[in-house]
Design a protein around this motif. Structure first.
Motif, PDB file in Angstrom:
ATOM      1  N   ALA A  35       6.101  20.057 -12.076  1.00 45.71           N
ATOM      2  CA  ALA A  35       6.064  20.344 -13.506  1.00 45.71           C
ATOM      3  C   ALA A  35       6.706  21.684 -13.807  1.00 45.71           C
ATOM      4  N   CYS A  39       4.813  23.833 -19.236  1.00 40.60           N
ATOM      5  CA  CYS A  39       3.606  23.029 -19.462  1.00 40.60           C
ATOM      6  C   CYS A  39       2.384  23.922 -19.690  1.00 40.60           C
ATOM      7  N   ALA A  64      -4.019  19.365 -17.163  1.00 38.76           N
ATOM      8  CA  ALA A  64      -4.084  18.010 -17.729  1.00 38.76           C
ATOM      9  C   ALA A  64      -5.514  17.638 -18.092  1.00 38.76           C
ATOM     10  N   TRP A 355       5.629  18.399 -20.550  1.00 39.97           N
ATOM     11  CA  TRP A 355       4.644  17.431 -20.030  1.00 39.97           C
ATOM     12  C   TRP A 355       5.228  16.020 -19.993  1.00 39.97           C
TER      13      TRP A 355
END
Length: 452
Positions: A35, A39, A64, A355
């Motif tokens: 990622a 993010c 997340a 994301w």
């Protein structure tokens, strides 16, 4: 791992052991999805960094889970109107990682501690948390029902419809979906959409209006590909989840515990966000209107016309990614409210898109083989070359495309695949017209391709 919907439906009958399949997933000679740091925006990034510091837990997995929790705690008060649809910041996140390496349980631990600290500060702002596992639609509705009569007794309604479901073994949900008559997956689809959960049968009168359910799930890649049926892959259940790949970031025999004072600080910052959106106003929905700034509108429009809707084939991956646009808006809403503002700016679109890109890479990593991914990349590259060629030339036959664009060095099948991709795009990037030959000339009509 299985790569198509048909294979999905039958793979469980001949699957090798989980460990072998998990290891097989890594033999594809590809880098695992990583990622972007974008993010980790604002409070979300703060929680992620604190939770990963001195531990093996991946910061992205923590982020997340915290996003799923925060999207639940925010509730239905904040909304973003797009056309006739009112979007709420409601997320389903699915953490994918190999058994023993994903640190899936650790990724939710800090979020649970923040929830407990928040509850001690002001319980009205903390959502209900369910960790017992979901088994049926009726069981889900019972957690946020509108009240019912049991014998001679009236059971009062649950006023706070915010429910954060933690499924550390998401395979359980997929198992339940295989049972005849089980409608749990359909109920979860309705929850993601925010639709009232009506009784599934005449004998069961449980009802839940305006539910606000968010979900944090965890699963290994072998379980996901082995248990998710072709129906779930293509009926809109799976694509409601933000699927992210995350495994432990380091090897630490003795990970450190996050100090309680730090947890309380994060809980206080979370409370600031929830006070800003009026999350304690359980009976009031859509009282805080959000909007996109002009720059954010332009940025989202470019992404919508391009990356968000590109590369969506008719296969499994296309079905899994087709809700990226509304998911981006929900993520952007969440990024904005963590900055204590109702205006979504370009930076929030950027963080949300980071994301989406990670989820896209994660889906392809799990569901697409290295060979298929290379083939897709080749089709996209050839398609771009054809499109540039047609825009310069105006129109061309397939033979002219082969000889003039590719100098006769690209096989017919690859050219056809690139033309099919351009024709099947939404909207189509090229058009094809059949040109009849003169009456005195034998042969079939000629296909002429033009840029749309």
């Amino acid at each position: 791992m299985r790569r198509t919907a048909d294979a999905t439906a039958s793979s469980h009958t001949t699957s090798p052991p989980d460990d072998d399949r998990d290891e097989a997933a890594m033999v594809a000679h590809r880098n695992v999805p990583q990622a972007d740091l974008a993010c980790l925006h604002g409070l979300i990034g703060g929680v992620a960094r604190v939770g990963s510091e001195g531990t093996e837990t991946n910061a992205v997995a923590i982020a997340a889970n915290f996003m799923a929790y925060l999207s639940c705690a925010v509730g239905r008060g904040a909304y973003l109107p797009i056309g006739n649809t009112r979007h709420h910041a409601r997320l389903f996140c699915l953490h994918i990682g190999r058994s023993g390496r994903g640190r899936k349980g650790d990724a939710v631990s800090l979020v649970l501690r923040i929830n407990q600290a928040l509850r001690e500060m002001d319980e009205a702002f903390a959502p209900q948390v369910h960790r017992g596992g979901l088994s049926s639609r009726e069981g889900l509705v019972a957690l946020m029902h509108d009240g019912y009569r049991q014998g001679r007794q009236d059971v009062p309604a649950i006023e706070d419809k915010r429910l954060w479901v933690v499924e550390s073994e998401f395979a359980n949900v997929l198992h339940q979906g295989r049972r005849d008559g089980n409608t749990l997956s359909a109920a979860l689809r309705d929850c993601w959409d925010g639709i009232d959960l009506k009784p599934a049968t005449k004998s069961n009168r449980l009802y839940a209006s305006q539910p606000h359910v968010c979900l944090s799930g965890a699963i290994s890649p072998s379980e996901l590909t082995g248990l998710m049926s072709a129906r779930e892959l293509t009926n809109g259940f799976a694509n409601r989840f933000l699927m992210i790949w995350a495994e432990r970031s380091r090897m630490l025999p003795f990970p450190k515990e996050t100090p309680q004072v730090v947890v309380e600080h994060l809980a206080r910052r979370t409370l600031d966000v929830l006070e800003f959106v009026g999350a304690d106003q359980h009976g009031e929905c859509e009282h805080l209107r959000m909007e996109l700034s002009p720059q954010a509108q332009w940025h989202y429009a470019q992404l919508y016309r391009g990356e968000l809707n590109d590369d969506l084939s008719d296969g499994v991956v296309g079905a899994l990614l087709e809700r990226r646009a509304p998911m981006l808006l929900r993520l952007a809403m969440l990024m904005a409210v963590t900055d204590l503002q109702t205006r979504i700016d370009a930076q929030h679109i950027d963080a949300a898109m980071a994301w989406i890109r990670h989820a896209t890479a994660s889906v392809r990593f799990v569901f697409v083989s290295a060979a298929e991914e290379a083939k897709l990349a080749q089709v996209l590259e050839l398609s771009n070359r054809v499109l540039v060629f047609l825009r310069k030339r105006g129109q061309a036959t397939r033979s002219q495309i082969s000889t003039e664009c590719f100098k006769g060095k690209v096989p017919k099948a690859r050219i056809d695949a690139s033309l099919d991709h351009l024709l099947a795009s939404t909207p189509p990037k090229i058009s094809v017209q059949m040109i009849k030959r003169p009456a005195d000339t034998p042969g079939t009509p000629t296909r002429v391709y033009r840029p749309a």
